[in-house]
Design a protein around this motif. Structure first.
Motif, PDB file in Angstrom:
ATOM      1  N   ASN A 563     117.540 108.662 123.898  1.00 24.05           N
ATOM      2  CA  ASN A 563     118.116 107.325 123.763  1.00 24.05           C
ATOM      3  C   ASN A 563     119.633 107.496 123.811  1.00 24.05           C
ATOM      4  O   ASN A 563     120.227 108.064 122.885  1.00 24.05           O
ATOM      5  N   PRO A 564     120.300 107.034 124.871  1.00 20.98           N
ATOM      6  CA  PRO A 564     121.746 107.278 124.983  1.00 20.98           C
ATOM      7  C   PRO A 564     122.550 106.585 123.897  1.00 20.98           C
ATOM      8  O   PRO A 564     123.694 106.983 123.639  1.00 20.98           O
ATOM      9  N   TRP A 565     121.983 105.580 123.255  1.00 18.84           N
ATOM     10  CA  TRP A 565     122.728 104.817 122.251  1.00 18.84           C
ATOM     11  C   TRP A 565     122.830 105.539 120.909  1.00 18.84           C
ATOM     12  O   TRP A 565     123.630 105.133 120.061  1.00 18.84           O
ATOM     13  N   ASN A 566     122.036 106.579 120.675  1.00 15.78           N
ATOM     14  CA  ASN A 566     122.142 107.305 119.402  1.00 15.78           C
ATOM     15  C   ASN A 566     122.671 108.720 119.573  1.00 15.78           C
ATOM     16  O   ASN A 566     122.578 109.549 118.672  1.00 15.78           O
ATOM     17  N   GLY A 567     123.242 109.011 120.733  1.00 15.86           N
ATOM     18  CA  GLY A 567     123.869 110.308 120.960  1.00 15.86           C
ATOM     19  C   GLY A 567     123.006 111.332 121.651  1.00 15.86           C
ATOM     20  O   GLY A 567     123.488 112.420 121.982  1.00 15.86           O
ATOM     21  N   GLY A 624     117.295 109.374 115.496  1.00 18.47           N
ATOM     22  CA  GLY A 624     117.274 108.313 114.491  1.00 18.47           C
ATOM     23  C   GLY A 624     117.670 106.953 115.025  1.00 18.47           C
ATOM     24  O   GLY A 624     117.693 106.703 116.232  1.00 18.47           O
ATOM     25  N   THR A 625     118.030 106.084 114.109  1.00 18.72           N
ATOM     26  CA  THR A 625     118.278 104.678 114.454  1.00 18.72           C
ATOM     27  C   THR A 625     119.707 104.235 114.150  1.00 18.72           C
ATOM     28  O   THR A 625     119.966 103.050 113.970  1.00 18.72           O
ATOM     29  N   GLN A 626     120.640 105.185 114.070  1.00 14.62           N
ATOM     30  CA  GLN A 626     122.051 104.803 113.969  1.00 14.62           C
ATOM     31  C   GLN A 626     122.604 104.732 115.375  1.00 14.62           C
ATOM     32  O   GLN A 626     122.810 105.744 116.035  1.00 14.62           O
ATOM     33  N   SER A 634     119.952  99.138 122.502  1.00 10.31           N
ATOM     34  CA  SER A 634     119.615 100.396 121.836  1.00 10.31           C
ATOM     35  C   SER A 634     118.220 100.375 121.230  1.00 10.31           C
ATOM     36  O   SER A 634     117.644 101.432 120.955  1.00 10.31           O
ATOM     37  N   ARG A 635     117.666  99.198 121.019  1.00  7.33           N
ATOM     38  CA  ARG A 635     116.351  99.079 120.378  1.00  7.33           C
ATOM     39  C   ARG A 635     115.217  98.982 121.383  1.00  7.33           C
ATOM     40  O   ARG A 635     114.087  98.653 121.027  1.00  7.33           O
ATOM     41  N   LEU A 640     110.649 106.597 121.840  1.00  6.45           N
ATOM     42  CA  LEU A 640     111.313 107.812 121.345  1.00  6.45           C
ATOM     43  C   LEU A 640     111.545 107.763 119.845  1.00  6.45           C
ATOM     44  O   LEU A 640     112.264 108.602 119.300  1.00  6.45           O
ATOM     45  N   GLN A 641     110.939 106.796 119.168  1.00 10.95           N
ATOM     46  CA  GLN A 641     111.073 106.665 117.718  1.00 10.95           C
ATOM     47  C   GLN A 641     109.790 107.115 117.023  1.00 10.95           C
ATOM     48  O   GLN A 641     108.689 106.977 117.567  1.00 10.95           O
TER      49      GLN A 641
END
Length: 667
Positions: A563-567, A624-626, A634-635, A640-641
């Protein structure tokens, strides 16, 4: 990690932005101040053009490309400028330059650059923290991975870099790549990690290229005046607008590189128009310097070309005014007036066309933050984007403006400052509409980018203010010396001591003001964006630790779902392992979207397995979800969660909440 251990990366970055361009400048015939001042921008051109040409001759990016391009360009420059019929003129002018740039002038400029460099480097290091820290912001995910992409593909061409984010050729694959190519080169030369190389290039752009270029521009404008040159170097460290805003906002690293070298481009325009009061170069040499500098600016960031066009207008108009005045004085034939008028109209049309064409797709997501009067106040106070005013620098700049108006010389410099201020005011204070889009669309109507141009001319004006103050003090000291009942030699000594003490006092005061003012507070408050364990960071310390081990746990040919939004995308930059998505704005295929939404169901869904096979995904990261910016997009990576409960994957490694999984379904 300490900054001392990153010294090889810093030295390598400094070498690649100075030495190739210095060799080319020498071959063109430049010496002393001009040679050093043009070296960075010419180095950018060498790197950028060499990177574009290398794929056509089947060469991979590396130091050999830079050295080969520099050698070829230097030989060509030497051959063109050393033609017998030009040698006599060039030699005479060179002798005049060397006489005007004596050792006191060179020493003053060097001291100014050195002090400015140390002050800027201190603050940039304070801002970044550890040398392997990263800016935890949106644009940096692309920039870091793009550096790795250059290393991975051996292709540093501006015509290709956009391919990493889904470009399919043509304009869709174009992205200014000089900054990324330099960072990749530092990694190749020293073995430094991508984050360390990135910080090394940014530090060199901020603390080396910027003070060198702006002191050179000051020398071209004010002449061989030691106190002015010294002041320009020190004052270059006193602005929030550059380099600090671009290091924090975005971050806008390619813009940072282009703006740092832009003063040298402006100086080249002044050479061509022959408006420097004491520093003249042969026309051929001046034109070649400008033409060779433009690719470096364009390939660093295309917006720098539009900025150079805008800032050249007052300079060209001043030259045209002088030329028309000379035609009138000599009672030239009407045909000459007609030719110049037609050329001027044609040039104006070309500038307007270039202004319209050399820009990205329309974007107006950034709204004005000020009223027009408020934006004008920010320009005058050197406090853009509602930051604190740089009081001393602003007062000195106003003194410099007053000197120009009183003497009625170099009004074109004031015109350049007005153009920079106008662009900022339009973006900061005008409502969305055709004017804002026309004048500032090149910069995505982003006021931060336009704020970075203000210090270029504010530094020179403030240096003029220091010079005016020093001249007044010197005159007063001379009058005082005449009134004292001392011998002439003692009067002379008193005046000299007073002048030296005045220069020293001014530099100490300027150095203190540059660092004790708004810069200190802004840097301290902005360290947050480089820290690892905040509520907004894209990478935590645990995720750093897991990425550090990743290359020993994941095969080289593997593809990691992220997920590119959480690094997660930064596994590519940090560990040299391919990821499914390199950046938040990347174009997604249908199979990529299926993996993002449903990888956890791969054990029970043939459709998901088809997508896994199509994308060649064999590992997955759960960070994670930060999320960066807490963006709604991002959601959309539910697959991938909570992978720990999925039978489709197996846990390989874990550091805190950061987890690496291997895909075991779909075999």
């Amino acid at each position: 990690m300490s900054w001392l251990t990153s010294l090889p990366a810093l030295l390598a970055a400094g070498a690649v932005v100075l030495l190739p361009g210095a060799a080319l400048a020498w071959s063109l015939g430049f010496r002393r101040t001009s040679l050093l001042g043009l070296a960075p921008v010419l180095s950018l051109s060498i790197a950028g053009v060499g990177a574009v040409l290398a794929p056509f001759v089947h060469l991979e990016w590396g130091i050999g490309v830079v050295l080969g391009t520099a050698a070829l360009a230097s030989v060509a420059a030497w051959a063109v400028t050393r033609r017998p019929w030009r040698r006599q003129e060039a030699t005479a002018l060179q002798h005049a330059v060397q006489q005007s740039d004596g050792w006191p002038t060179l020493a003053a400029g060097a001291i100014g650059v050195a002090v400015g460099a140390l002050l800027i480097a201190r603050r940039v290091i304070q801002l970044i923290g550890e040398p392997d820290n990263i800016s935890q912001r949106y644009d940096n995910v692309f920039h870091l991975n793009a550096v790795r992409y250059v290393l991975d593909t051996g292709n540093a061409s501006t015509l290709n870099l956009g391919s990493m984010a889904g470009g399919t050729g043509g304009l869709s694959s174009v992205y200014p790549a000089v900054w990324h190519s330099l960072a990749a080169l530092v990694t190749q030369l020293t073995g430094a990690s991508v984050p360390v190389s990135v910080n090394a290039v940014n530090l060199v752009a901020s603390a080396v290229i910027w003070p060198v270029s702006v002191v050179f521009l000051t020398r071209v404008v004010i002449g061989p005046r030691p106190v002015g040159l010294m002041a320009a170097g020190v004052l270059s460290a006193g602005f929030l607008a550059f380099p600090y805003l671009l290091l924090v906002w975005g971050p806008l690293f390619p813009n940072l590189l282009s703006v740092s070298a832009l003063p040298a481009g402006v100086a080249a325009v002044i050479f061509v128009c022959r408006l420097s009061p004491t520093l003249r170069e042969p026309p051929l040499r001046a034109w070649l310097a400008l033409l060779v500098a433009v690719p470096g600016l364009a390939l660093s960031h295309m917006s720098a070309v539009n900025a150079l066009l805008a800032f050249s207008i007052p300079v060209i108009l001043a030259r045209l005014f002088r030329y028309f005045r000379e035609l009138i004085r000599t009672k030239a034939a009407p045909k000459k007036f007609a030719v110049v008028a037609l050329a001027t109209v044609a040039g104006a049309v070309a500038v307007v066309v270039a202004w319209q064409k050399l820009r990205p797709a329309p974007y107006n997501g950034w709204t004005p933050h000020q009223t027009v009067p408020g934006a004008i106040g920010e320009v005058i106070a050197n406090g853009p984007m509602k930051t604190d005013a740089a009081v001393l620098i602003s007062v000195l700049a106003l003194i410099g403006i007053a000197r120009i108006i009183r003497r009625r010389t170099q009004l074109w410099l004031l015109g350049c400052y007005v153009v920079a201020g106008f662009l900022y005011v339009v973006d900061a204070g005008f409502a969305a509409g055709w004017a804002r889009a026309f004048f500032t669309g090149t910069w995505y109507q982003d006021t931060y980018r336009l704020a970075a141009y203000l210090p270029i001319f504010a530094v020179v004006l403030a240096a003029l203010g220091v010079l005016a103050t020093a001249d007044t003090a010197k005159a007063a000291a001379g009058v005082l010396a005449l009134k004292l009942p001392t011998a002439g030699i003692r009067r002379l000594r008193l005046t000299g001591v007073a002048g030296f003490a005045g220069i020293l006092a001014v530099c100490l005061a300027l150095g203190w003001a540059a660092q004790a003012g708004p810069v200190r507070g802004y840097v301290a408050s902005s360290q947050y964006y480089f820290e690892r364990d905040t509520k907004d960071s894209i990478l935590s310390s645990d995720e750093y630790a897991l990425l550090d081990r990743l290359d020993s746990e994941v095969p080289e040919d593997a593809v990691i779902a992220v997920n590119p939004w959480n690094g997660g995308s930064l596994a590519y930059a940090f560990a040299d392992r391919k990821v499914l998505e390199f950046h938040m704005g990347q174009r997604e295929s249908k199979s990529m979207r299926v993996v993002a939404e449903s990888l956890a169901d791969a054990g029970t869904s043939p459709a998901v397995c088809d997508a896994v096979k199509a994308t060649k995904v064999s590992y997955a990261l759960d960070f994670g979800t930060q999320y960066l910016l807490n963006h709604p997009q991002s959601r959309t990576y539910q697959g991938l969660q909570n992978l720990a409960s999925s039978r489709a994957v197996q846990l390989v490694d874990q550091q805190g909440n950061a987890k690496l999984f291997k895909v075991v379904a779909c075999s």
